[in-house]
Design a protein around this motif. Structure first.
Motif, PDB file in Angstrom:
ATOM      1  N   ILE A 185       0.841  -1.204   0.000  1.00  0.00           N
ATOM      2  CA  ILE A 185       0.000   0.000   0.000  1.00  0.00           C
ATOM      3  C   ILE A 185       0.878   1.257   0.000  1.00  0.00           C
ATOM      4  O   ILE A 185       2.032   1.226   0.398  1.00  0.00           O
ATOM      5  CB  ILE A 185      -0.955   0.029   1.219  1.00  0.00           C
ATOM      6  CG1 ILE A 185      -0.152   0.011   2.535  1.00  0.00           C
ATOM      7  CG2 ILE A 185      -1.955  -1.125   1.158  1.00  0.00           C
ATOM      8  CD1 ILE A 185      -0.987   0.226   3.794  1.00  0.00           C
ATOM      9  N   TRP A 186       0.272   2.343  -0.453  1.00  0.00           N
ATOM     10  CA  TRP A 186       0.930   3.655  -0.445  1.00  0.00           C
ATOM     11  C   TRP A 186       0.120   4.634   0.406  1.00  0.00           C
ATOM     12  O   TRP A 186       0.097   5.822   0.151  1.00  0.00           O
ATOM     13  CB  TRP A 186       1.079   4.187  -1.869  1.00  0.00           C
ATOM     14  CG  TRP A 186       2.153   3.509  -2.648  1.00  0.00           C
ATOM     15  CD1 TRP A 186       3.439   3.947  -2.782  1.00  0.00           C
ATOM     16  CD2 TRP A 186       2.068   2.290  -3.362  1.00  0.00           C
ATOM     17  NE1 TRP A 186       4.160   3.050  -3.543  1.00  0.00           N
ATOM     18  CE2 TRP A 186       3.335   2.023  -3.918  1.00  0.00           C
ATOM     19  CE3 TRP A 186       1.044   1.368  -3.600  1.00  0.00           C
ATOM     20  CZ2 TRP A 186       3.610   0.900  -4.685  1.00  0.00           C
ATOM     21  CZ3 TRP A 186       1.306   0.248  -4.355  1.00  0.00           C
ATOM     22  CH2 TRP A 186       2.587   0.029  -4.889  1.00  0.00           C
ATOM     23  N   ASP A 187      -0.519   4.134   1.448  1.00  0.00           N
ATOM     24  CA  ASP A 187      -1.355   4.931   2.341  1.00  0.00           C
ATOM     25  C   ASP A 187      -0.460   5.593   3.381  1.00  0.00           C
ATOM     26  O   ASP A 187       0.041   4.931   4.291  1.00  0.00           O
ATOM     27  CB  ASP A 187      -2.396   4.027   3.005  1.00  0.00           C
ATOM     28  CG  ASP A 187      -3.326   4.770   3.953  1.00  0.00           C
ATOM     29  OD1 ASP A 187      -3.108   5.984   4.195  1.00  0.00           O
ATOM     30  OD2 ASP A 187      -4.259   4.132   4.466  1.00  0.00           O
ATOM     31  N   ILE A 188      -0.264   6.907   3.259  1.00  0.00           N
ATOM     32  CA  ILE A 188       0.654   7.599   4.174  1.00  0.00           C
ATOM     33  C   ILE A 188       0.069   7.756   5.577  1.00  0.00           C
ATOM     34  O   ILE A 188       0.772   8.186   6.490  1.00  0.00           O
ATOM     35  CB  ILE A 188       1.108   8.968   3.625  1.00  0.00           C
ATOM     36  CG1 ILE A 188      -0.047   9.944   3.486  1.00  0.00           C
ATOM     37  CG2 ILE A 188       1.856   8.796   2.311  1.00  0.00           C
ATOM     38  CD1 ILE A 188       0.380  11.358   3.138  1.00  0.00           C
ATOM     39  N   LYS A 220       5.604  16.987  -3.570  1.00  0.00           N
ATOM     40  CA  LYS A 220       5.777  16.008  -2.500  1.00  0.00           C
ATOM     41  C   LYS A 220       5.852  14.616  -3.132  1.00  0.00           C
ATOM     42  O   LYS A 220       4.895  14.151  -3.739  1.00  0.00           O
ATOM     43  CB  LYS A 220       4.613  16.053  -1.507  1.00  0.00           C
ATOM     44  CG  LYS A 220       4.419  17.403  -0.855  1.00  0.00           C
ATOM     45  CD  LYS A 220       5.427  17.638   0.221  1.00  0.00           C
ATOM     46  CE  LYS A 220       5.123  18.914   0.982  1.00  0.00           C
ATOM     47  NZ  LYS A 220       6.180  19.296   1.884  1.00  0.00           N
ATOM     48  N   ASP A 221       7.008  13.959  -2.976  1.00  0.00           N
ATOM     49  CA  ASP A 221       7.206  12.619  -3.513  1.00  0.00           C
ATOM     50  C   ASP A 221       7.396  11.679  -2.321  1.00  0.00           C
ATOM     51  O   ASP A 221       8.512  11.326  -1.960  1.00  0.00           O
ATOM     52  CB  ASP A 221       8.429  12.614  -4.447  1.00  0.00           C
ATOM     53  CG  ASP A 221       8.546  11.348  -5.262  1.00  0.00           C
ATOM     54  OD1 ASP A 221       7.762  10.405  -5.026  1.00  0.00           O
ATOM     55  OD2 ASP A 221       9.426  11.290  -6.141  1.00  0.00           O
ATOM     56  N   TYR A 222       6.276  11.308  -1.706  1.00  0.00           N
ATOM     57  CA  TYR A 222       6.306  10.577  -0.441  1.00  0.00           C
ATOM     58  C   TYR A 222       7.046   9.236  -0.483  1.00  0.00           C
ATOM     59  O   TYR A 222       7.674   8.866   0.502  1.00  0.00           O
ATOM     60  CB  TYR A 222       4.885  10.393   0.094  1.00  0.00           C
ATOM     61  CG  TYR A 222       4.268  11.692   0.561  1.00  0.00           C
ATOM     62  CD1 TYR A 222       4.644  12.258   1.775  1.00  0.00           C
ATOM     63  CD2 TYR A 222       3.330  12.358  -0.217  1.00  0.00           C
ATOM     64  CE1 TYR A 222       4.101  13.458   2.200  1.00  0.00           C
ATOM     65  CE2 TYR A 222       2.776  13.555   0.202  1.00  0.00           C
ATOM     66  CZ  TYR A 222       3.164  14.101   1.418  1.00  0.00           C
ATOM     67  OH  TYR A 222       2.620  15.290   1.834  1.00  0.00           O
ATOM     68  N   PRO A 223       7.016   8.491  -1.577  1.00  0.00           N
ATOM     69  CA  PRO A 223       7.750   7.218  -1.590  1.00  0.00           C
ATOM     70  C   PRO A 223       9.259   7.367  -1.820  1.00  0.00           C
ATOM     71  O   PRO A 223       9.996   6.395  -1.693  1.00  0.00           O
ATOM     72  CB  PRO A 223       7.130   6.454  -2.768  1.00  0.00           C
ATOM     73  CG  PRO A 223       5.910   7.189  -3.158  1.00  0.00           C
ATOM     74  CD  PRO A 223       6.096   8.593  -2.705  1.00  0.00           C
TER      75      PRO A 223
END
Length: 193
Positions: A123-126, A160-163
């Motif tokens: 998942i990519w759920d921050i 914003k590049d969270y990963p």
């Protein structure tokens, strides 16, 4: 005449000072970087320090009961260009502003991550809190990564590049394109341990 000599002396001292600064800068640069040439093909593996720090990130996150998955390591120029087109030539979201050769992924200096939830799904759920400690697992991983020396894309102002996690070792994309790479001698060598 005296004023003329004073002006010349001042300029000679300024030029001498700047020359010394350039020499010192080049000495430091030569100790920190190696020039492999502009025409050298991009790496196929992560930089050794980035690889070790990535492994440390996975271990330290697991100790916090956070299951981190590395979803991307080295990216080819072609793959980078395909990602760049996403959201520009299709109805998908824009995921990068870096064209091929403009990403630290292209030089083995960046990784992307995601989380694996309790059902085993990536998942990519921050906001996900799988370890139930009241904090976002994503932000906990970002904090661990920053402690290890990574720069986190979630801290960027414009996009914003969270990963995204990267280590640039003081090198700009322009320098990387010209063929400079980190040597990891001296202080960086100790960072591997």
């Amino acid at each position: 005449m005296k004023r003329y000599r004073k002006d010349i002396t001042t300029w000679v001292l300024i030029i001498l000072f700047l020359t010394i600064l350039i020499i010192i800068y080049n000495e430091q640069k030569n100790n920190r970087y190696i020039e492999i040439g502009e025409d050298t093909p991009p790496p196929e593996e992560l930089d050794p320090v980035v690889a070790v720090k990535t492994s440390q990130l996975l271990k330290k996150s697991a100790q916090q009961d956070i299951n981190v998955v590395i979803t991307e390591k080295v990216r080819s120029i072609k793959s980078q260009n395909e990602l760049y087109e996403q959201g520009r030539s299709s109805d998908e979201d824009v995921v990068t502003y870096a064209k091929g050769g403009e990403s630290y992924h292209n030089y083995g200096l960046a990784v992307d991550f995601a989380l694996r939830n309790s059902e085993g799904v990536i998942i990519w759920d921050i906001n996900y809190d799988g370890n139930n400690n009241g904090e976002s697992d994503w932000f906990e991983v970002a904090d661990i990564a920053k402690q290890l020396g990574f720069e986190w894309g979630g801290d960027w102002n414009k996009f914003k590049d969270y990963p995204h996690l990267q280590m640039d070792f003081g090198l700009s994309i322009r320098q990387l394109k010209k063929g400079l790479r980190p040597t990891h001698e001296q202080k960086d060598k100790g960072a591997i341990n």
